[in-house]
Design a protein around this motif. Structure first.
Motif, PDB file in Angstrom:
ATOM      1  N   ASP A 231       0.891  -1.050   0.109  1.00  0.00           N
ATOM      2  CA  ASP A 231      -0.106   0.113   0.173  1.00  0.00           C
ATOM      3  C   ASP A 231       0.971   1.297  -0.110  1.00  0.00           C
ATOM      4  O   ASP A 231       1.290   1.634   0.983  1.00  0.00           O
ATOM      5  CB  ASP A 231      -1.028   0.021   1.137  1.00  0.00           C
ATOM      6  N   ASN A 281      -1.584  -1.527  -4.386  1.00  0.00           N
ATOM      7  CA  ASN A 281      -1.848  -0.152  -4.461  1.00  0.00           C
ATOM      8  C   ASN A 281      -0.865   0.659  -4.943  1.00  0.00           C
ATOM      9  O   ASN A 281       0.002   1.303  -4.152  1.00  0.00           O
ATOM     10  CB  ASN A 281      -2.602   0.429  -3.251  1.00  0.00           C
ATOM     11  N   ASP A 308      -5.625   6.483  -0.556  1.00  0.00           N
ATOM     12  CA  ASP A 308      -4.925   5.685   0.534  1.00  0.00           C
ATOM     13  C   ASP A 308      -6.117   4.878   1.263  1.00  0.00           C
ATOM     14  O   ASP A 308      -5.579   3.976   2.196  1.00  0.00           O
ATOM     15  CB  ASP A 308      -4.281   6.558   1.585  1.00  0.00           C
ATOM     16  N   GLU A 310      -7.978   2.494   0.299  1.00  0.00           N
ATOM     17  CA  GLU A 310      -8.211   1.609  -0.878  1.00  0.00           C
ATOM     18  C   GLU A 310      -8.594   0.181  -0.277  1.00  0.00           C
ATOM     19  O   GLU A 310      -9.474  -0.424  -0.929  1.00  0.00           O
ATOM     20  CB  GLU A 310      -6.908   1.195  -1.454  1.00  0.00           C
TER      21      GLU A 310
END
Ligand code: BES
Ligand code: MN
Ligand code: ZN
Length: 460
Positions: A231, A281, A308, A310
Motif C-alpha cells: 500500500d 495499491n 489511500d 483502498e
C-alpha cells in the motif's frame, strides 16, 4: 515445528518444573539449604518468565525451575526455546493437560523464525510433549499461525497478488477445496469494479480469490481478507514513515488463510468460503484518482475521497459478493485504518459487529484463546460523515475523527440486509518481540475466530 516438540521423552530430558511465585517458597524450603541460598543470592523468586537452573551434586543441571503466572497463560514459557541451554525439557507440572498443550503451542510459536532470506539455526531447546497431548492439534495451530506470519513478513516483491493467490491455491489443493480466481480485466467483465480500479495501476494484475470447502448443508461461514500486497497510498502517496511497513497490508488475507487451514485440517462441519481481493495499491499513470467515482458491485456509487483508503473499496466488492449466498456469518479481516491503532494500539484488534450475540461470543472466544479483541461501535450518526456531494458515499471522510468507525460503517453498506457480519481491523504485525511473538508478521484474531467457528459448528 516437528523438531522443536518431541513426542517421546529422551532418557536425558531435563525436568522443567513450573511454579507460581506463591508455590515457589514452599518448594524451595524443601530443598537443601545451599540451593535455597544460591537462589536467594541470585534473587530468583519464580517471577513469571524467569527460570533457574538447579545443579545436581556434580554441577550438572538437575532440573529447571520456571516461574509462571498466577493465571495460566499461553505465553508463560513461550520464549524458553531460545533462552534455555540446548537440550530437551519435560514439563513437571500438575496443571491440567489442556494448559500443558497450550504451553507447548507457545513454545513452538516462540521458536518460529522467518528464514526465507537468512538462514537461522532452529532453537536448540526442545520440549517433550506431555503424555496424552494432542500433537496434531498443536501442530495445526502452530503451522497455520506461522503460515500467516511468513506470508505477512515476506516483502511485497515476493508476495504480490499472484503469490498471495498461490498460497491459497496450494492450500486448496492440499485440503481438496474448490478454488477459482478472477484476474485483471476479467474483474470488470464479472463486475468487481472496485477491485479492478484500486489494483489496475500495478503491473501485477489485481484478482479475486474465491475458495470454498465443506458440505453445503453445513452452516455457511464466509471469511473475507484484505489482500493489499503493498500500500503506497496510491496518488495520495504515503510518507516514507507510513509506507515502510505496508508489505503487511495483506495481513487480513493471511489471517483468513490461517483460519481456513485450521478449519480444513480439523475437518470442522462447516461450509467455508474464503474471499481474498488481492491488489497492489501502486502509483502509475493509470492509477485511480482522488475525486473519481466508482460504481460498485452492489450498484452504490462511491467518490474516492483518498486513494489511500483502498482497503474498504476492495472489501466492499468482496462483501457484496459474499452476501449474495446469504451465509450464516461473514467475517472480514483487514489492516484497514491507522485510526484503529490510534484507539487500541497494535496488539488489540478492533471488532465491529452488527450482531450482539456474535460479538459477545467472539470476545469470549478471544479471552479463552488469549487472542483478545475489543469491540468498537457501528455508531450510526457518524454515517453522515460518509456523505458525498456527487455520489452515494465518500470513501474517505476528511474528518480526522472516528476513522475506524467510519471505515466500518462504509463496509456495512455492502453487507446484505439481515446478514450477520463482523469486521476486524487489525495490525497483523509485532513491532517488537514479546515471548512467543517474534518481531514481524502476526496472526491476530485467528485463534479467537477459529474458536468461534468451532462453536458454530457445534463443537463443545
Ligand atoms: N493500510 C492502511 C491502514 C494502516 C496503516 C493499518 C498503518 C495499520 C497501520 C490503510 O489502507 C490506510 O491507508 N488507511 C488510511 C485511511 C484514510 C486515508 C481515510 C489511514 O488510516 O490513514
Ligand atoms: Mn491505504
Ligand atoms: Zn491499506
Amino acid at each position: 515445528m516437528a523438531d522443536i516438540l518431541l513426542t517421546r521423552a529422551p532418557k536425558n530430558a531435563t525436568p522443567l518444573l513450573l511454579l507460581t511465585e506463591k508455590a515457589f517458597g514452599a518448594w524451595a524450603k524443601k530443598k537443601p539449604k545451599r540451593i535455597g541460598q544460591w537462589m536467594a543470592t541470585h534473587e530468583f523468586a519464580a517471577k513469571p518468565g524467569t527460570f533457574w537452573l538447579v545443579p545436581d551434586a556434580e554441577g550438572k543441571v538437575e532440573r529447571v525451575v520456571a516461574g509462571i503466572s498466577e493465571t495460566p497463560s499461553l505465553w508463560d514459557i513461550a520464549d524458553f526455546s531460545t533462552r534455555l541451554p540446548a537440550g530437551s525439557y519435560a514439563l513437571e507440572s500438575d496443571a491440567h493437560l489442556a494448559y500443558q498443550e497450550w504451553l507447548a503451542l507457545g513454545w513452538v510459536l516462540g521458536a518460529h523464525k522467518f528464514t526465507r532470506y537468512k538462514k537461522a539455526a532452529a532453537p536448540k531447546a526442545k520440549l517433550v510433549l506431555p503424555p496424552g497431548a494432542d500433537a496434531k492439534k498443536i501442530a495445526r495451530y502452530a503451522a497455520s499461525i506461522c503460515l500467516a506470519r511468513d506470508l505477512i513478513t515476506t516483502p511485497a516483491e515476493d508476495m504480490g497478488p499472484e503469490q498471495l493467490a498461490d498460497a491459497a491455491v496450494a492450500m486448496a489443493k492440499k485440503y481438496g477445496a474448490k478454488i477459482s480466481q478472477i484476474v485483471g480485466d476479467d474483474l470488470l467483465k464479472k463486475n468487481f469494479p472496485a477491485i479492478h480500479r484500486v489494483g489496475r495501476a500495478s503491473y501485477r494484475a489485481p484478482r479475486l480469490v474465491d475458495l470454498t470447502w465443506g458440505n453445503p448443508k453445513h452452516p455457511k461461514i464466509t471469511l473475507v481478507g484484505k489482500g493489499v500486497c503493498f500500500d503506497t497510498g496510491g496518488l495520495d502517496i504515503k510518507p516514507s514513515s507510513g509506507m515502510y511497513l505496508m508489505k503487511k497490508d495483506m495481513g487480513g488475507a493471511a489471517c483468513v488463510l490461517a483460519i481456513a487451514q485450521m478449519v480444513m485440517d480439523a475437518k470442522l462441519p462447516v461450509r467455508l468460503r474464503v474471499l481474498i481481493p488481492a491488489v497492489e495499491n501502486a502509483v502509475a499513470g493509470n492509477a485511480y484518482r482522488p475525486s473519481d467515482v466508482i460504481t460498485m458491485r452492489n450498484g452504490l456509487t462511491v467518490e474516492v475521497g483518498n486513494t489511500d483508503a483502498e482497503g474498504r473499496l476492495i472489501l466492499a466488492d468482496a462483501l457484496a459478493e459474499a452476501s449474495a449466498e446469504k451465509p450464516e456469518l461473514m467475517i472480514d479481516f483487514a489492516t484497514l485504518t491507522g485510526a484503529a491503532r490510534g484507539a487500541l494500539g497494535t496488539e488489540l484488534p478492533a471488532l465491529f459487529c452488527n450482531n450482539d450475540a456474535v460479538a459477545d461470543q467472539m470476545l469470549a472466544a478471544g479471552k479463552d484463546m488469549e487472542d483478545p479483541l475489543w469491540r468498537m461501535p457501528l455508531h450510526k450518526p457518524y454515517a453522515k460523515m460518509l456523505d458525498s456531494a456527487i455520489a452515494d458515499l465518500n470513501s474517505a471522510p476528511g474528518s480526522p475523527y472516528a476513522g475506524a468507525i467510519t471505515a466500518a460503517l462504509f463496509l456495512q453498506r455492502f453487507v446484505g440486509d439481515g446478514l450477520a457480519w463482523a469486521h476486524i481491523d487489525l495490525m497483523a504485525y509485532n513491532l517488537a518481540a514479546k515471548p512467543g511473538r517474534p518481531e514481524g508478521g502476526e496472526a491476530q484474531a485467528v485463534r479467537a475466530v477459529y474458536r468461534l467457528i468451532e462453536q458454530r459448528a457445534g463443537i463443545r
